[in-house]
Design an enzyme around this catalytic site. Structure first.
Site, PDB file in Angstrom:
ATOM      1  N   THR A 190      37.907  45.758  43.246  1.00 47.55           N
ATOM      2  CA  THR A 190      38.397  44.494  43.789  1.00 47.55           C
ATOM      3  C   THR A 190      37.741  44.193  45.126  1.00 47.55           C
ATOM      4  O   THR A 190      37.364  43.042  45.403  1.00 47.55           O
ATOM      5  CB  THR A 190      39.929  44.524  43.935  1.00 47.55           C
ATOM      6  OG1 THR A 190      40.518  44.736  42.647  1.00 47.55           O
ATOM      7  CG2 THR A 190      40.449  43.206  44.501  1.00 47.55           C
ATOM      8  N   LYS A 225      39.523  37.380  36.730  1.00 44.04           N
ATOM      9  CA  LYS A 225      40.074  38.708  36.421  1.00 44.04           C
ATOM     10  C   LYS A 225      41.021  38.511  35.243  1.00 44.04           C
ATOM     11  O   LYS A 225      42.210  38.230  35.437  1.00 44.04           O
ATOM     12  CB  LYS A 225      40.802  39.316  37.618  1.00 44.04           C
ATOM     13  CG  LYS A 225      41.274  40.751  37.357  1.00 44.04           C
ATOM     14  CD  LYS A 225      41.913  41.366  38.569  1.00 44.04           C
ATOM     15  CE  LYS A 225      42.426  42.759  38.277  1.00 44.04           C
ATOM     16  NZ  LYS A 225      41.363  43.761  38.085  1.00 44.04           N
ATOM     17  N   SER A 229      46.923  44.643  35.876  1.00 46.67           N
ATOM     18  CA  SER A 229      48.095  45.496  35.701  1.00 46.67           C
ATOM     19  C   SER A 229      48.622  45.916  37.072  1.00 46.67           C
ATOM     20  O   SER A 229      47.927  45.810  38.079  1.00 46.67           O
ATOM     21  CB  SER A 229      47.733  46.743  34.884  1.00 46.67           C
ATOM     22  OG  SER A 229      47.298  46.398  33.593  1.00 46.67           O
ATOM     23  N   GLY A 233      36.674  43.605  35.958  1.00 43.52           N
ATOM     24  CA  GLY A 233      37.337  44.254  34.842  1.00 43.52           C
ATOM     25  C   GLY A 233      38.582  45.004  35.284  1.00 43.52           C
ATOM     26  O   GLY A 233      39.050  44.879  36.420  1.00 43.52           O
ATOM     27  N   ALA A 234      39.127  45.804  34.371  1.00 43.23           N
ATOM     28  CA  ALA A 234      40.312  46.616  34.639  1.00 43.23           C
ATOM     29  C   ALA A 234      39.941  48.075  34.416  1.00 43.23           C
ATOM     30  O   ALA A 234      39.589  48.454  33.299  1.00 43.23           O
ATOM     31  CB  ALA A 234      41.457  46.208  33.715  1.00 43.23           C
ATOM     32  N   GLY A 235      39.980  48.878  35.469  1.00 41.28           N
ATOM     33  CA  GLY A 235      39.615  50.283  35.315  1.00 41.28           C
ATOM     34  C   GLY A 235      38.154  50.439  34.923  1.00 41.28           C
ATOM     35  O   GLY A 235      37.294  49.691  35.385  1.00 41.28           O
ATOM     36  N   ARG A 270      32.696  55.481  49.440  1.00 39.96           N
ATOM     37  CA  ARG A 270      33.398  56.688  49.890  1.00 39.96           C
ATOM     38  C   ARG A 270      34.893  56.400  49.889  1.00 39.96           C
ATOM     39  O   ARG A 270      35.381  55.638  50.722  1.00 39.96           O
ATOM     40  CB  ARG A 270      32.930  57.098  51.282  1.00 39.96           C
ATOM     41  CG  ARG A 270      33.589  58.387  51.777  1.00 39.96           C
ATOM     42  CD  ARG A 270      33.118  58.748  53.165  1.00 39.96           C
ATOM     43  NE  ARG A 270      31.761  59.277  53.138  1.00 39.96           N
ATOM     44  CZ  ARG A 270      31.065  59.572  54.232  1.00 39.96           C
ATOM     45  NH1 ARG A 270      31.577  59.358  55.429  1.00 39.96           N
ATOM     46  NH2 ARG A 270      29.845  60.068  54.122  1.00 39.96           N
TER      47      ARG A 270
END
Length: 231
Positions: free
Chosen positions: A18, A39, A43, A112-114, A172
């Site tokens: 994000t 998006k 979730s 995306g998601a994950g 990081r």
């Protein structure tokens, strides 16, 4: 001119997708591109509390309603397909596709998601969206130990679906780094022939972190602008 368009995905959850997507959107907006954010699945959403959708919407300039940014939002912090099942929702892939088509002709950043193989409904994973829309991918990954395997697997999956990769962005995610960070970026460049940006340094300061993501991704946006001016 062809607008700049990217799909931001990651090697895992919590790697900075994000933040990367917001950085790209804000840089495009600053350049006068009037970008769209998209998006399709979010979730871990709490009603009444701004989430990823609102963050992307603001980063892109808040030029339209948040309904154009997001199609499905679920409360459980789980894969969209799992969260949807818990809420008794059957996500429509066709509805997501139509929302994407509504953004034709715009500069665009999709988040995306994950990771790539996170299920978004009973028949599709994130990588199915990526392969169907064929947007250049910005792959966000942790900077330290383990990232060579995770990035390599993700790049292999994208190559198998003939999806272009714009860049790998190393981030990081912990204050303390590890010795592998010094070598990972160069090895990824050599082994996979991909542009590697970062690593983005860790900081707890949100404003500073936004600036660091923007700095890391600015070359990608500049290159897109240079390509357009050269057409």
């Amino acid at each position: 001119m062809t607008p700049a368009r990217w799909f931001v995905t990651g090697t895992d959850t919590g790697v900075g997708k994000t933040e990367a997507a917001c950085a790209l959107l804000s840089l495009l907006a600053e350049a006068g591109a009037r970008p769209a954010a998209f998006k399709p699945y979010e979730s871990g959403w709490t009603p009444g509390i701004p989430g990823d959708t609102e963050a992307l919407w603001r980063a892109g300039g808040a030029t339209e309603s948040t309904q154009a940014v997001n199609v499905y939002r679920f409360r459980a912090p789980l894969a969209p397909a799992v969260a949807a099942a818990k809420e008794g929702v059957t996500p429509s892939f066709a509805r997501v596709e139509q929302a994407y088509r509504d953004l034709d002709g715009r500069s665009l950043v999709v988040e995306g998601a994950g990771g790539l193989f996170v299920p978004v409904d009973e028949a599709h994973d994130v990588i199915d969206l990526v392969a169907r829309w064929r947007l250049p991918v910005v792959l966000v990954a942790r900077a330290g130990l383990g990232t060579l395997n995770h990035v390599g697997l993700s790049l292999a999956a994208l190559a198998a679906r003939e999806v272009p990769v714009a860049a790998v962005l190393l981030n990081r995610t912990r204050r303390a780094g590890d010795p592998s960070e010094r070598d990972n970026a160069e090895l990824l460049r050599r082994r996979h022939g991909v542009q590697v940006l970062g690593p983005v340094p860790h900081t707890a300061d949100a404003h500073r972190r936004r600036s660091l993501f923007r700095r890391a991704l600015a070359p990608l946006v500049r290159a897109a602008g240079d390509t357009e001016r050269g057409r």
